[in-house]
Structure formats: structure tokens, C-alpha cells
Design an enzyme around this catalytic site. Structure first.
Site, PDB file in Angstrom:
ATOM      1  CB  SER A 181      -0.947   0.002   1.202  1.00  0.00           C
ATOM      2  OG  SER A 181      -1.905  -1.031   1.100  1.00  0.00           O
ATOM      3  CD  GLN A 182       5.626   3.412   3.191  1.00  0.00           C
ATOM      4  OE1 GLN A 182       6.358   2.420   3.236  1.00  0.00           O
ATOM      5  NE2 GLN A 182       5.673   4.360   4.093  1.00  0.00           N
ATOM      6  N   GLY A 310      11.406  -4.840   3.134  1.00  0.00           N
ATOM      7  CA  GLY A 310      10.382  -5.131   4.117  1.00  0.00           C
ATOM      8  C   GLY A 310       9.348  -4.032   4.141  1.00  0.00           C
ATOM      9  CD  GLU A 312       6.817   0.793   7.377  1.00  0.00           C
ATOM     10  OE1 GLU A 312       6.611   1.994   7.141  1.00  0.00           O
ATOM     11  OE2 GLU A 312       7.548   0.083   6.662  1.00  0.00           O
ATOM     12  CG  ASN A 313       2.123  -4.100   5.947  1.00  0.00           C
ATOM     13  OD1 ASN A 313       1.860  -2.995   5.508  1.00  0.00           O
ATOM     14  ND2 ASN A 313       2.626  -5.054   5.184  1.00  0.00           N
ATOM     15  CG  HIS A 336      14.324  -0.415   8.759  1.00  0.00           C
ATOM     16  ND1 HIS A 336      15.067   0.736   8.747  1.00  0.00           N
ATOM     17  CD2 HIS A 336      13.184  -0.133   8.060  1.00  0.00           C
ATOM     18  CE1 HIS A 336      14.429   1.674   8.074  1.00  0.00           C
ATOM     19  NE2 HIS A 336      13.278   1.166   7.634  1.00  0.00           N
ATOM     20  CD  GLU A 337      10.704  -3.014   7.337  1.00  0.00           C
ATOM     21  OE1 GLU A 337       9.783  -2.218   7.609  1.00  0.00           O
ATOM     22  OE2 GLU A 337      11.519  -2.800   6.427  1.00  0.00           O
ATOM     23  CG  HIS A 340       8.934   1.423  10.263  1.00  0.00           C
ATOM     24  ND1 HIS A 340       8.832   2.775  10.059  1.00  0.00           N
ATOM     25  CD2 HIS A 340       9.697   0.937   9.244  1.00  0.00           C
ATOM     26  CE1 HIS A 340       9.498   3.108   8.961  1.00  0.00           C
ATOM     27  NE2 HIS A 340      10.039   2.013   8.453  1.00  0.00           N
ATOM     28  CD  GLU A 359      11.062   4.331   5.910  1.00  0.00           C
ATOM     29  OE1 GLU A 359      11.861   3.674   6.620  1.00  0.00           O
ATOM     30  OE2 GLU A 359       9.995   3.844   5.504  1.00  0.00           O
ATOM     31  CG  ASP A 415       6.004   5.031  -5.280  1.00  0.00           C
ATOM     32  OD1 ASP A 415       6.032   4.869  -4.053  1.00  0.00           O
ATOM     33  OD2 ASP A 415       5.196   4.443  -6.019  1.00  0.00           O
ATOM     34  CE1 TYR A 423      14.241   3.112   4.541  1.00  0.00           C
ATOM     35  CE2 TYR A 423      13.847   4.723   2.812  1.00  0.00           C
ATOM     36  CZ  TYR A 423      13.491   3.562   3.467  1.00  0.00           C
ATOM     37  OH  TYR A 423      12.390   2.848   3.058  1.00  0.00           O
ATOM     38  NE  ARG A 597      15.526  -5.673  -0.600  1.00  0.00           N
ATOM     39  CZ  ARG A 597      16.388  -5.872   0.408  1.00  0.00           C
ATOM     40  NH1 ARG A 597      16.910  -7.086   0.575  1.00  0.00           N
ATOM     41  NH2 ARG A 597      16.707  -4.888   1.214  1.00  0.00           N
ATOM     42  CE  LYS A 599      19.665  -1.996  -0.119  1.00  0.00           C
ATOM     43  NZ  LYS A 599      20.602  -3.120  -0.237  1.00  0.00           N
TER      44      LYS A 599
END
Length: 653
Positions: A181-182, A310, A312-313, A336-337, A340, A359, A415, A423, A597, A599
Site C-alpha cells: 500500500s505504501q 520489508g 512495516e505493516n 528496521h521494520e 517502525h 524512515e 515513490d 533514511y 526486490r 533495491k
């Protein structure tokens, strides 16, 4: 969210946000509007700066307080069908419209609940789609109903959903679906006030095939029966980007009494072993910043096509399997997640202009967790890697994107934010404050910040006010307002930034220098002890290109080509492409087809498209990989290829 360092290059320029606030009332023809007072002008300017330009919603008029979803998962049509019922808080007594964000949704019916409990049809209008924002959904609510319901169907190509055929999963037997969703992709699977400035509770009733376990960012029961009928509740208020859903062949493995792993059966034990320190991470963070407020913390390991590291839901972090390498060297992603849960989920940025509040804070907290559990050497190495990436990114991006708090209009598409800024620079700024004030002052300040703004969405201006009152004013002479504002509103990295040294990287640098200058490969007794971070630093410090025989020697010694470690592959394959090391082409194609992914794969695509033969390999590989890529990843790759193909034409003009 762990994102890509290349998100600033994601897509071509997109159209600016449309109006997000109610139009001012038109004065009578014979009236002269009163002159605005200086105070009113200041307030209007502040309101405009804090407004979310990436949403059509008008939360100053009416807000969603609660969301109730009824959804059916259909793998055959690749759609979600159902309804969203909103409990509304009408803030403006004159307001009688509800404006929602949507993208590629088929709106079938809208009804409102009257005061007598009866539901009646409501008029609605769905505007033409904007490439970035989607379609504005305007609903007339003449009786200002307390509840409104929208019935709808998603598109098979919804930007926030990925539908995988069984062949694209780990088990190869059952289809898989998951959301992302993000930043503003929730609107592609639920019509919403899709802005982080609006928080709501939610419930959901979801039906699907009996062989698919459905999970959401809510109260998932580890003992729930797989029966095709699931109910969820999220009692804490969250913003829309934290709405999440997944369905597939998923089983559960506990880590502690409040943490565990969901994954496909062949992956779950391996993942639980890799993430065994999750409970220790939770306890460490609680000691620093207060209690974990979300009951459970589970991790869902997704197929390799997940576009991020990842997400962070709340209660259910989504994680890429690419961090499961067998030695826990990449579990900082979990740190990290998890972080959050305090910085982002608990205290949330109110718009993408303030992304560093999520972030940057989270990257700082992540580093503190890593230091506490794995030692300062490890946290220092990860800091150095991040700051090296920042230095490279800041050479190429617009200085306006290097400020922590962005001015309205700077970010056309959320985005496109600079990951290095939100970050790494954000975390660096907090480390600057920590070193100036000392942890004995800064740690209680940060804990107080999380407590003070808990379950709120705030702009950068709120943080600045809080910091000035609770750090600068209470501890004068440590940091000036000018220094604070240079970090937040200025481009680049201030000269006051604290440096991080890594003795272990010094040894890596010496080994690399001996090889590049004298051809002496590092001693195997040394490299046998190297972590992923050291190998990453070893490759990143190489010259822009190497001779083919040099790459062959490295490959013979360390088998970089074909490595299962995505962080190493992310650095090795671009070097191989730039150096004309065609021996790696087959492995490159396999890597790009397996991993989604961004990245990890975008650096290699970025190098491939620079030459005719590389562009052909990129296009051929992408054609095979595209069915397994998430729509977000697909858009990224398509943009890079399209730009490369248009470059000769642009030059000819």
C-alpha cells in the site's frame, strides 16, 4: 519500510497533485474581502505546507474514523470484490461531500445510512484518472450520514496488489496474493482517504479459496483454521498505507509467545531460525523507547517478487526472502521494520514531504538495536555502507530532494523520494543530536517524543517545535537553532555531521588495495571470517571497471557470479556489466528473473541499458521476468528501459 536507494529514478516525471482542500467561499459581488492579518497569513502558509498534496481527500471537512471491509479474494480473475463501510467524523458543519482517493477501481454502488437506520443510494462521481493520483471519487452526502458504504471491484492490474501463479511461489502448488500500500497504492484496492494524515481503526471479513490462508495487518490468530473464511480487527488507529492483505499457502512457526513467522511450508523453519533474535530485538527496543503497543509482532516472508526489503505493516511485517542467507548478517531488516512500531506506525509522518520522520527515525533506532545485539562494529559498518550510498546518490539528485523536509511541489510522486535523504540523512541527523546531547539526555527525549505523539500523524514542524522546547531550550549551548534548521531544511550533509569509522573496513580497504595494486588476493584465513557487510564494502570500493581477467580471478576465488546473497549480487553484477564480463550474463539473467526486490535488481538493469548488447539482455530478461514482478517493480524497469531506448532519438534531435 526498507526501500531502494534508487527510488528517485523510479518513473518518468508525473503530474502534480490536484486540489486537496475545499475551495474558499466566493465573496458576494459587491463585497470587498477583508485584508488578511499577518497572523492569518502565517497560519494559511503553514496549513498549505502541511497539506498532503498526494491525496484528493479533504480531512479538514470530514474524516474516516473506522473502516469495515467485506472482501472476496478471486485468484481466477485476480480481483478483490466487496465493500468498504466508513464511519465518518464530520468536522465542518457545512460539509456534505465525502471525497476519496481511488485508482483503477470499478465503483458499483454507494449508499449512506440515514438517521432511521435505513440505507439509501447516494450520488457519486468518479473523475478522470491522473497518472499519479488516480481518480477522485466524490460522494454527495446530503444528510451527512454517519456511515457510508462503497461497493467496488479492483482491477487485475491494481498497483497495490500482486497476483502470483503457483509457478512463481516457493512451493509451486498454490497461487499467492499480497498487497503493497505504501506510498499511495492503498487506493488501488480500497477507496480511501489515502493520506497518512488520516488514521482509522478497521475490521475485515475476507473470503477466499479454502487452500489459501488469508492474513492482514491486524489480529492474525496463529491457530486460525484454514477454511476460506476469515475475520480481522485492528483496534489501534492506523493510516491507509499500513493496510495490508496476503493470501497463499502459509503456515506459522513461533519465535516467542508474541512473535513468529508466517511463510510457505518449505521456507518457514529456515525463516524462523534466521529471525530467532526477534524477541530480543523487541525487548531491547522496549528498554530504550517504551512498551511495544501492538500486541503481536509477526513476520510474513513473501515470495522473491516482493518489491521491497520489508514493509512495516502493523502486527505483520512483510519481508523479502532475500535476507535469509543463513548467518543472520542481514537481519537488520527485521530490526528496521520492528523499529517502525515506534517510529512510523506509532508516530507517523502526515505527508510524503516529511518522509524522514518515518524512515530517518527508524533507521536510527534500527542501528541502536543492531549495536545492542550484535555490537558496535556491526552497526558502524552498516552506517558506513549507508553513508557511502548517500554520497553516491547526492552526486546525481536535485539538491531540493536532499532536504529532510521538502517544500510543497518538490515531490511529484511520493515513490520518487530520495532514499538516501529520508533514511540515511535522517538517521545521521539524529546521531548528530545524540552525540551533542549524550545518550543520557537524547534517549529519554526520543522516548518522550514517541509517547507525546503516540497514534498521531505529524508534519516536520511539530517535531521542530518539540525539539526546540525539549532539547534546545532545556539544554542550551549544545545545538543552535541554525544548526537544527540547516539539517532539516538545507541540502547536502552539514559539516557538523559526526563521522563513523570502521576498523574492520580499514582491513578490507587494505586487502582490496593489495589486490588492485599487486594482484595479491586476500588471504583465505582473513576472508573466511568476513561478513556480508565486509564483502559488500570490498566490492563497492573497486574501480569503476576491472579487466575481464581480474573479474575471472575474483570469481575463481570467491564465486561471486551466481551468489545466493542478494546484497553481494547487487554490487557484483553492475561491476561485471560495466567491465564487459560477459561470462556473468547467464547468472545475471537468472538473478533478475528470480528476484523482484528493486533495491537488488535496479542497479544491474541501470548498467545493462547503457550498451546495445546490454539493453537487449535487459529487454529479453525483463520479458521473461515481468509476469513475476510486482507492478511497482515493473514500472521501475519499464521506465529505465524506455529512457534508454529514447536517448539516441533525443540526441539525434
Amino acid at each position: 519500510m526498507r526501500s531502494s536507494i534508487l527510488t528517485v529514478c523510479l518513473v518518468a516525471a508525473l503530474t502534480a497533485a490536484a486540489g486537496c482542500s475545499r475551495d474558499a467561499a466566493t465573496p458576494a459581488a459587491d463585497s470587498t474581502p477583508p485584508a488578511a492579518t499577518p497572523e492569518a497569513k502565517v497560519n494559511d502558509t503553514a496549513a498549505a505546507a502541511d497539506r498532503d498534496e498526494h491525496s484528493y481527500a479533504q480531512p479538514d471537512l470530514v474524516r474516516i474514523d473506522d473502516l469495515a471491509l467485506q472482501l472476496a479474494v478471486d485468484f481466477a480473475s485476480k480481483t478483490l470484490t466487496g465493500s468498504a463501510t466508513y464511519t465518518l467524523d464530520w468536522a465542518d458543519p457545512k460539509a456534505n461531500q465525502l471525497v476519496l482517493d481511488s485508482r483503477d477501481l470499478k465503483i458499483e454502488k454507494v449508499v449512506g445510512e440515514r438517521a432511521d437506520g435505513k440505507w439509501v443510494d447516494l450520488k457519486f462521481a468518479l473523475a478522470d484518472a491522473d497518472k499519479t493520483l488516480g481518480s477522485k471519487l466524490t460522494i454527495d452526502v446530503p444528510e451527512r450520514s454517519k456511515r457510508v458504504r462503497v461497493s467496488y471491484v479492483t482491477s487485475p492490474g491494481a498497483s497495490g496488489l500482486q497476483w502470483l501463479e503457483p509457478s512463481m511461489t516457493e512451493g509451486k502448488k498454490t497461487p499467492f496474493m499480497f498487497s503493497q500500500s505504501q506510498q499511495i497504492h492503498a487506493r488501488s484496492w480500497v477507496p480511501l482517504q489515502d493520506t497518512p494524515s488520516v488514521r482509522f481503526t478497521y475490521t475485515a471479513h475476507v473470503t477466499g479459496p479454502k487452500d489459501a490462508m488469508v492474513l492482514m495487518s491486524a489480529d492474525n490468530d496463529p491457530k486460525a483454521a484454514r477454511d476460506g473464511d476469515y475475520s480481522f480487527k485492528m483496534p489501534q488507529k492506523i493510516p491507509s498505507y499500513l493496510l495490508a492483505i496476503a493470501a497463499g499457502d502459509l503456515v506459522f512457526q513461533p519465535i516467542s509467545n508474541r512473535a513468529g513467522v508466517w511463510a510457505e511450508p518449505s521456507m518457514v523453519k529456515k525463516a524462523a531460525t534466521e529471525f530467532a533474535d526477534t524477541e530480543k530485538m523487541m525487548e531491547t527496543t522496549e528498554q530504550l523507547y517504551g512498551p511495544y503497543r501492538w500486541e503481536r509482532y509477526d513476520i510474513l516472508v513473501l515470495p522473491p517478487s516482493f518489491p521491497y526489503g520489508g514493509m512495516e505493516n502493523p502486527r505483520l511485517t512483510f519481508a523479502t526472502p532475500t535476507v535469509i542467507v543463513g548467518d543472520k548478517s542481514l537481519v537488520s531488516l527485521v530490526a528496521h521494520e520492528l523499529a517502525h512500531s515506534w517510529s512510523g506506525n506509532l508516530v507517523t509522518f502526515s505527508s510524503s514531504k516529511d518522509g524522514w520522520l518515518n524512515e530517518g527515525f527508524t533507521s536510527y533506532v534500527e542501528n541502536r538495536i543492531v549495536e545492542a545485539l550484535y555490537g558496535k562494529e556491526r552497526s558502524d559498518m552498516e552506517n558506513v555502507i549507508g553513508r557511502n550510498e548517500l554520497a553516491a546518490e547526492f552526486k546525481t539528485i536535485d539538491p531540493k530532494l536532499q532536504a529532510l523536509a521538502l517544500k510543497p511541489g518538490t515531490l511529484k510522486d511520493p515513490d520518487e523520494a530520495s532514499s538516501a535523504t529520508v533514511y540515511t540523512k535522517g538517521a545521521w541527523f539524529l546521531q548528530f543530536l545524540e552525540q551533542r546531547y549524550g545518550r543520557e539526555v537524547f534517549d529519554p527525549f526520543l522516548r518522550g517524543y514517541f509517547d507525546h505523539f503516540a497514534f498521531q500523524s505529524i508534519p516536520t514542524t511539530k517535531f521542530v517545535e518539540y525539539a526546540k522546547a525539549n532539547l534546545l531550550a532545556k539544554h542550551p549551548g549544545k545545538v543552535s537553532e541554525a544548526e537544527l534548521e540547516e539539517w532539516i531544511y538545507g541540502p547536502g550533509i552539514p559539516k557538523t555531521a559526526p563521522a563513523t569509522q570502521s576498523p574492520r573496513f580499514d582491513a578490507v580497504d587494505a586487502a582490496r588495495k593489495a589486490w588492485t595494486e599487486a594482484g595479491t588476493l586476500p588471504d583465505k584465513a582473513l576472508t573466511a571470517k568476513w561478513s556480508t557487510q565486509e564483502w559488500v564494502h570490498f566490492i563497492e570500493g573497486m574501480p569503476e571497471t576491472l579487466k575481464v581477467e581480474q573479474l575471472s580471478a575474483l570469481d575463481a576465488a570467491y564465486r561471486f557470479t551466481g551468489t545466493p546473497n542478494g546484497e553481494i549480487a547487487q554490487r557484483w553484477y553492475p561491476l561485471a556489466v560495466r567491465s564487459g564480463y560477459r561470462q556473468a550474463d547467464q547468472a545475471i539473467a537468472a538473478f533478475l528473473q528470480k528476484i523482484g526486490r528493486r533495491k537488488l535488481i535496479m542497479p544491474t538493469y541501470g548498467e545493462l541499458v547503457k550498451t546495445p548488447e546490454g539493453l537487449k539482455l535487459a529487454e529479453d530478461t525483463f520479458a521473461k521476468a515481468k509476469p513475476g514482478y510486482h507492478p511497482i517493480t515493473t514500472a521501475s524497469v519499464e521506465a529505465v528501459i524506455a529512457k534508454a531506448k529514447s536517448a539516441p532519438q533525443a540526441a539525434a534531435k
